[in-house]
Scaffold this active site. Structure first.
Site, mmCIF file in Angstrom:
data_model
loop_
_atom_site.group_PDB
_atom_site.id
_atom_site.type_symbol
_atom_site.label_atom_id
_atom_site.label_comp_id
_atom_site.label_asym_id
_atom_site.label_seq_id
_atom_site.Cartn_x
_atom_site.Cartn_y
_atom_site.Cartn_z
ATOM 1 N N ILE A 13 8.640 24.689 22.172
ATOM 2 C CA ILE A 13 9.589 25.481 22.959
ATOM 3 C C ILE A 13 9.561 26.953 22.510
ATOM 4 O O ILE A 13 9.749 27.867 23.318
ATOM 5 C CB ILE A 13 11.016 24.868 22.893
ATOM 6 N N SER A 34 9.334 31.059 9.957
ATOM 7 C CA SER A 34 8.873 29.680 9.794
ATOM 8 C C SER A 34 8.910 29.351 8.323
ATOM 9 O O SER A 34 8.892 30.251 7.477
ATOM 10 C CB SER A 34 7.446 29.545 10.337
ATOM 11 N N TYR A 58 13.669 31.544 6.945
ATOM 12 C CA TYR A 58 14.634 31.954 7.961
ATOM 13 C C TYR A 58 15.535 33.047 7.404
ATOM 14 O O TYR A 58 16.018 33.909 8.142
ATOM 15 C CB TYR A 58 15.429 30.747 8.467
ATOM 16 N N HIS A 79 20.071 23.385 13.761
ATOM 17 C CA HIS A 79 20.666 24.460 14.568
ATOM 18 C C HIS A 79 21.923 25.038 13.927
ATOM 19 O O HIS A 79 22.158 26.242 13.962
ATOM 20 C CB HIS A 79 21.001 23.951 15.974
ATOM 21 N N LYS A 97 19.051 23.933 22.904
ATOM 22 C CA LYS A 97 19.811 22.692 23.031
ATOM 23 C C LYS A 97 18.941 21.545 22.501
ATOM 24 O O LYS A 97 17.720 21.691 22.474
ATOM 25 C CB LYS A 97 20.241 22.413 24.470
ATOM 26 N N ASP A 178 18.015 14.996 23.109
ATOM 27 C CA ASP A 178 16.836 15.662 23.662
ATOM 28 C C ASP A 178 16.835 15.694 25.182
ATOM 29 O O ASP A 178 16.466 16.699 25.792
ATOM 30 C CB ASP A 178 15.563 14.966 23.174
#
Lengths: 335, 335
Positions: A13, A34, A58, A79, A97, A178
């Protein structure tokens, strides 16, 4: 103005998102984060990110002052952690999402964004596609009368692989987060937050929900029927039925290029392409740029939230997912 | 041998049934019963029933020794009374669906038929159509793998008319008994009796269920999603999804002329006409003769029950309907 984006994560994504950024005149991909040097470099190389903005943590991405807004594209089990990291570093966030593992995490993320006055949105990109915009218009115009039911499902048969994220309970695997989030978010868009919910389904050998049906009831008398599956390929369609007609979203219901609208005996097929020239089916069906443009408009206007995919609704859908999961006896193994 | 049929009732479905009888070489319509002289005569005239067999009471029809088997086509609020009347007079009975108002009535009817050793069957004519026979064959052959879900709905928008049977609570009005019975019977045919049921829906101004959704759960993990409506026109389709493919029943799901079968990546459309030459769409879609032939075969073989639409299953589906009705707060006003 042009927005300088950072992307946290380098998966499928993230690639689709980077492609979409590359085709928007007022958007730039400037940084990537990453855990792996190799992946950060490969992604940076592919999308023209300067070496000093290819971060191997991050935290480093969060500290990158050249970034206006961060897209969180890590697995949904991360997340919460990553969104808080970026918000706390003062970065607006678009979070893929499923927004979080549960409503508690989601509320937490929302609270921090509000406290800091920073933009936050769930990357429910379907909402911004021309077909979905049209659905909202048709409903507002009363074209199908009073909505009685929303039926929607999203299920694809995946080979059962205990090592894959989708079958890993600790990573929030299963069909609900998912895939199920799409039909449930559509139901929420049309009918709002349900007054009661019942879910039945199957847990697979690794303990994740491999097939789930969620029936939602509303005090108005309307109902919503949603299904998700990683065990069977469902129709992947949606139908919104009203007293005067219906709107059908064809396969794939989360990114359709057309709608069929029946209203008072007349059937019409509307062409509503989601993709831009150059978008490929590989980039999640094309059409991610609609969402990006919306985020940039909101940021440009100084808003801290979307008016189309509100944070309250994101938390409410998350709560529906929690309820469904509880009812089928699924826990992600967290406290 | 040729079977001599009596029909109790002269409504639309009675006409369709008489048409179907007229096209079967080994079936004869010999008698009709109605509360009205005018209707009995008009029906008898239309279908060639001799004047002395045009009965103006169901009691007289029951006493008619020229009748081998009676088809009960009265409103479902009277199925219990009429079926018992004919059984107690020694006549085998085919009783229109919905079989009764509730499972108690249904069990009663079954008990009397068993006690008297007389044939009784619910006229769930869909079961005997070529498409439904094929569905059972495909499932038995494992063409779609292990069934995960059955989705089916039947809803048509009727003008709200408090005087119409469909909106009359005392006559068992509403969507469930008239239309919902088809999707729920299909789910039962495929998955058996559900282990748990949740229903949400809307009662209209006259107190009947105008829109209902029923979610059924099975210990196997499979689910069934059914909807019925007299307030909105639904898709009127069905989809049986398995791990290896799916079977789709197009509009109208209760009497389709074709099936779409997806199995392991291959899609095939099967043509399975329900009608005979001369059958019209007016006679409930054509195809009632399949059911009649089945009943006659069972009678000829000396059986007192169908092996395709068993009495136990009829009572079980009725129980599902009862549960759904209880959950949405609907009572037919009986004790």
């Amino acid at each position: 103005m042009s927005f300088r984006w950072g992307i946290a994560g380098t998966g499928a994504i993230a690639n689709g998102f980077a492609d979409a950024l590359g085709r928007l005149p007022d958007a730039q991909l400037v940084a990537v984060g990453s855990r792996s040097r190799e992946r950060a470099d490969a992604f940076g190389e592919k999308y023209g990110v300067a070496p000093r903005h290819r971060h191997t943590s991050y935290e480093d991405l969060a500290a990158d002052d050249g970034v206006d807004v961060v897209y969180v594209a890590s697995p949904h089990s991360h997340h919460h952690e990553h969104t808080l990291l970026f918000l706390n570093a003062g970065r607006p966030v678009l979070c893929e999402k499923a927004f979080a593992l549960d409503a508690g995490q989601a509320a937490d993320m929302v609270a921090v964004s509000r406290k800091r006055g920073l933009f936050l949105m769930e990357a429910m990109w379907s909402r911004f596609l021309p077909a979905y915009v049209k659905v909202r218009e048709l409903l507002a115009e009363g074209v199908i009368g009073e909505v009685q039911s929303v039926e929607a499902d999203f299920g694809l048969r995946f080979p059962a692989d205990p090592a894959h994220r989708l079958f890993d309970r600790a990573l929030g695997g299963g069909s609900l987060l998912d895939l199920g989030v799409y039909p449930l978010s559509l139901a929420s868009m049309v009918l709002g937050t349900p007054d009661r919910i019942t879910a039945y389904g199957t847990l697979g050998p690794t303990g994740v929900d491999e097939h789930v049906a969620v029936l939602s009831g509303y005090d108005s008398g309307a109902v919503a029927l949603a299904q998700s599956s990683v065990r069977a390929t469902l129709g992947c369609t949606a139908r919104i039925t009203g007293t005067e007609g219906c709107i059908e979203l064809p396969f794939l219901m989360h990114c359709p290029d057309e709608l069929t609208v029946q209203s008072r005996g007349v059937t019409e097929r509307l062409s509503l392409p989601a993709a831009r020239e150059g978008d490929s089916g590989d980039t999640a069906g094309g059409g991610l740029h609609h969402q990006i443009r919306h985020v940039q408009q909101r940021l440009h206007a100084g808003e801290t939230e979307s008016d189309v995919m509100t944070l309250d609704e994101t938390v409410a859908v998350m709560r529906t997912l929690d309820t469904a999961r509880d009812q089928i006896g699924l826990s992600y193994g967290r406290t």
